[in-house]
Design an enzyme around this catalytic site. Sequence first.
Site, PDB file in Angstrom:
ATOM      1  N   GLU A 298      -8.337  28.601   7.340  1.00  0.00           N
ATOM      2  CA  GLU A 298      -7.365  28.927   6.296  1.00  0.00           C
ATOM      3  C   GLU A 298      -5.964  28.481   6.709  1.00  0.00           C
ATOM      4  O   GLU A 298      -5.197  27.958   5.893  1.00  0.00           O
ATOM      5  CB  GLU A 298      -7.356  30.441   6.013  1.00  0.00           C
TER       6      GLU A 298
ATOM      7  N   CYS B 188      -9.658  36.674   8.268  1.00  0.00           N
ATOM      8  CA  CYS B 188      -9.185  37.736   9.155  1.00  0.00           C
ATOM      9  C   CYS B 188      -7.867  38.296   8.605  1.00  0.00           C
ATOM     10  O   CYS B 188      -7.297  37.774   7.647  1.00  0.00           O
ATOM     11  CB  CYS B 188      -8.983  37.191  10.568  1.00  0.00           C
TER      12      CYS B 188
END
Length: 146
Positions: free
Chosen positions: A78, A101
């Site tokens: 990401e 996360c």
Amino acid sequence: MRASVDQTFMEMAYTMSRRATCIRRQVGCVLTNELNHVIATGYNGVPRGLPHCIDEPCEGATSSSGTDLDKCQAIHAEQNALLQCHNVEAIHTAYCTTQPCITCIKLLLNTRCKRIVYKEAYPQASALILWIKSGRTITQLNSDNS
């Protein structure tokens, strides 16, 4: 049978994950705009100039999933996708092979991303809670909609 938009972009995310150089987990990410156009992609791996973890394991290579993230040298999929994205305000959906996360959730919250679609769960409930608290949507694809 024609694949759905979510299926198509998740398959692209899995294709990106095959480039990952982390021993712990191979993750891919595809960012799309509201027109379902790909605006950036990423996969996890060490910063430029460092040996790949698949060649020389980093200190966090043997840690359990979701732990010792400070020992892992990999930049998350990401994060790499966000670094490649020309305009983070155009992000509508993030397709991630693994649930992001907490750090990646925070980064995505600072964009206009409205939805996250992921396949594999990640052991950080706080990340999921924070995303939902923001009023945005998150969807886990399963075998019925993968």
